[in-house]
Structures are given as structure tokens and as C-alpha cells.
Design an enzyme around this catalytic site. Structure first.
Site, PDB file in Angstrom:
ATOM      1  N   LEU A   8       0.825  -1.205   0.000  1.00  0.00           N
ATOM      2  CA  LEU A   8       0.000   0.000   0.000  1.00  0.00           C
ATOM      3  C   LEU A   8       0.862   1.259   0.000  1.00  0.00           C
ATOM      4  CD1 LEU A   8      -2.679  -1.239   2.572  1.00  0.00           C
ATOM      5  CD2 LEU A   8      -2.936  -1.096   0.075  1.00  0.00           C
ATOM      6  N   MET A  11       2.034   3.614  -5.286  1.00  0.00           N
ATOM      7  CA  MET A  11       1.338   2.992  -6.409  1.00  0.00           C
ATOM      8  C   MET A  11       0.212   2.092  -5.932  1.00  0.00           C
ATOM      9  SD  MET A  11       2.367   3.598  -9.678  1.00  0.00           S
ATOM     10  CE  MET A  11       2.404   2.099 -10.661  1.00  0.00           C
ATOM     11  N   ASN A  95       7.621  -4.273 -11.169  1.00  0.00           N
ATOM     12  CA  ASN A  95       8.595  -4.320 -12.263  1.00  0.00           C
ATOM     13  C   ASN A  95       9.522  -5.524 -12.138  1.00  0.00           C
ATOM     14  OD1 ASN A  95       7.766  -2.007 -13.656  1.00  0.00           O
ATOM     15  ND2 ASN A  95       8.966  -0.666 -12.344  1.00  0.00           N
ATOM     16  N   GLY A 123       2.656   5.861 -12.718  1.00  0.00           N
ATOM     17  CA  GLY A 123       3.235   6.585 -11.591  1.00  0.00           C
ATOM     18  C   GLY A 123       2.196   7.203 -10.677  1.00  0.00           C
ATOM     19  N   LYS A 173       6.965  -4.377 -20.472  1.00  0.00           N
ATOM     20  CA  LYS A 173       7.187  -3.216 -19.604  1.00  0.00           C
ATOM     21  C   LYS A 173       8.683  -2.915 -19.475  1.00  0.00           C
ATOM     22  CE  LYS A 173       6.075  -0.027 -16.547  1.00  0.00           C
ATOM     23  NZ  LYS A 173       7.191   0.154 -15.637  1.00  0.00           N
ATOM     24  N   GLU A 180      11.963   4.579 -22.389  1.00  0.00           N
ATOM     25  CA  GLU A 180      11.830   5.755 -21.517  1.00  0.00           C
ATOM     26  C   GLU A 180      13.203   6.324 -21.158  1.00  0.00           C
ATOM     27  OE1 GLU A 180      10.689   6.040 -16.914  1.00  0.00           O
ATOM     28  OE2 GLU A 180       9.025   5.331 -18.164  1.00  0.00           O
TER      29      GLU A 180
END
Length: 301
Positions: A8, A11, A95, A123, A173, A180
Site C-alpha cells: 500500500l 502505487m 517491475n 506513476g 514493460k 523511456e
């Protein structure tokens, strides 16, 4: 739907809140008491252990992991498995390295538990704008989670999709983050060139605003760069030290394994490494070599 959110932090809490606002019922676990209290205030039924979370969910259970990649994810995956039953589903939204995901998916499949990997981008803006989700896993299992993905996405039919079998979501991803890296490096270098042309006294924030509309280089990253330059034109107080999450390294490794040329992503990763070397031995040796062969002056510390 009903689901459990493991993790928690920024994100995880935001995703859980977006799901609650979308009509889902969410229970959550985080080892931090403060995080649990904050989540409770946003309609999430926070509990103090993984066992309590598993017990709080209806069967078949759906659990979404939003924890840091690496050891924490590995420990969480291992701790959850004995608490689950055939037909339950775990979604790893972090990730994770796709090779770890492949291994974990096989292990869970042996117990009849579904394992879905969901590369997630968005994000801190995701709570409001929605998340981009690249999903890997069994087609039927992913389809059973459609209401969750539709709520988290920017729109029901936009910004998400199953891209392939287990591991493919995290692989996609990973490459997304590698791209990116390259985009961020290009913006950083371009604005640096503009900054160093002192005779023009260019307003970088103004230029960013111009580029944001109609330009072929417009993007969300440009929006963020322009916003940052508006708040702090000279970037005062920010150290020139750039960390990496690991995904750029994995992307470069994948390029090497697949014999794919990826010079921009590779160099952007190298630049991040360079930013951390405040006492560069390599640069000192370069200066020394210039002095040795050409008698060029050396700048003393």
C-alpha cells in the site's frame, strides 16, 4: 469484483483507491502501520498480515502484488503460495524481471494457482489519469480479471491489453522502460544545449510549452520536463545523480541476448552510471593522457 492489494505504498494505495472508486471491494496488506491507516481512510479494508488478507477474500481469491521487484517480491510470492488454493489468481503488477516471472508462473501452475504479470505504467498520476497495463498470462485467466483492468485503465477499451503468455507483460514493460531511458536522456541533453547557449538567454520553460503543442517531440515526458522547468528554472538544489530501477539494464541485456542493436538505450544507461561518479578516475586518466602525449595542462583539484 473483490480483491486483495499487497503493498500500500504510493502505487499500490492509489490503485486500490481507484478500484474502490470504481465500485470494487478491496482489502489490503502492508507491513507499515501508517500505510494501513492511510489506506483505511480511503475505503480499503486494511489487515495486518498476508494470512489475514487471504482469509478476508472470497474464493476464488484475486490478489494484486504492488511491491518492489527482487527479494521483496520473491519473499511475498513464496509466503503467499501456502495460503492459496487451486483457482486463486495472483497478479504481479510490479517491475519484476520477466525471467523471474516465468519461474514463478510455473511454480504457481504446479499448485493450480494462476499467475498473471502486469507491467504497469502511470506513476503517481495514475490515480487520476489511469494506468497503462501490459498483461501476460493465460488468456482465460486474464479475461476473468477484465473488470479490474477496465477500472484501472484510462478507459475501458484503452491503455491495457493481454500481450501474450506468462512473462510477456513484464518483458514488454521492461522494453517500455528502456525506451523511456532513451527519451529522458534525449530531452535532458537537448535542454542542456539550450541552457548553455547563454548569449540567447533562452527561457527553457517557454520553449517546452511551445513544443508541447503541435511538435513532433511532444509527449507526457515533455509535459513533465516543462512543468519541472516552470517550478525550478535552474533546477536549484537537485544533485546531478540519476539512479536506475534495473529495467534499463535488463533491456540492454535482452538486446545482447537477441543480437539487437540498441545504442541509444545502452548509452542512456551508461550516462546514468556516469552521473554517480563524483570522483571519476576515468576522467582523471584522460586528463593525464592528454598531458603525457601533448603536454596539455592539467586542471588541479
Amino acid at each position: 469484483m473483490e480483491l486483495g492489494m499487497v503493498g500500500l505504498g504510493r502505487m499500490g494505495a492509489n490503485m486500490a483507491e481507484r478500484l474502490v472508486k470504481g465500485g470494487h471491494k478491496v482489502a489490503g496488506f502492508d507491513p507499515g502501520a501508517d500505510a494501513r491507516r492511510a489506506a483505511s481512510a480511503n475505503g480499503i479494508a486494511a489487515v495486518a498480515s498476508l494470512a489475514a488478507l487471504a482469509a478476508a477474500l472470497p474464493v476464488p481469491r484475486v490478489l494484486w502484488l504492488m511491491v518492489p521487484a527482487g527479494k521483496i517480491t520473491e519473499d511475498t510470492v513464496e509466503a503467499l503460495l501456502p495460503l492459496l488454493a487451486p483457482g486463486d489468481v495472483v497478479v504481479d503488477g510490479g517491475n519484476s524481471n520477466y525471467k523471474d516471472t516465468l519461474r514463478r508462473a510455473r511454480r504457481y501452475a504446479e499448485r493450480g494457482v494462476g499467475y498473471v504479470d502486469c507491467g504497469t505504467s502511470g506513476g503517481v498520476w495514475g490515480l487520476k489519469e489511469g494506468y497503462s497495463m501490459m498483461i501476460g498470462g493465460d488468456e482465460k485467466t486474464v479475461e476473468s480479471l477484465r473488470p479490474i483492468f477496465e477500472t484501472l485503465a484510462p478507459a475501458k477499451d484503452q491503455g491495457w491489453g493481454r500481450v501474450g503468455p506468462a512473462g510477456s507483460g513484464h518483458f514488454t514493460k521492461m522494453v517500455h522502460n528502456g525506451i523511456e531511458y532513451g527519451m529522458m536522456q534525449a530531452y535532458a541533453e537537448g535542454f542542456s544545449i539550450l541552457k548553455h547557449k547563454e548569449e540567447f538567454a533562452l527561457d527553457l520553460h517557454q520553449i517546452g510549452e511551445i513544443w508541447r503543442t503541435g511538435s513532433v517531440v511532444r509527449s507526457w515526458l515533455l509535459d513533465l520536463a516543462t512543468d519541472a522547468l516552470g517550478k525550478n528554472p535552474n533546477l536549484d538544489g537537485i544533485a546531478p545523480y540519476v539512479v536506475d530501477s534495473g529495467e534499463g539494464r535488463w533491456t540492454v541485456n535482452a538486446a545482447l541476448e537477441l543480437n539487437v542493436s540498441a545504442p541509444v538505450i545502452t548509452l542512456s544507461l551508461m550516462e546514468r552510471f556516469r552521473s554517480r561518479d563524483s570522483d571519476s578516475f576515468a576522467d582523471k586518466l584522460l586528463a593525464s593522457l592528454r598531458n603525457e602525449f601533448g603536454g596539455h595542462a592539467i586542471k588541479k583539484e
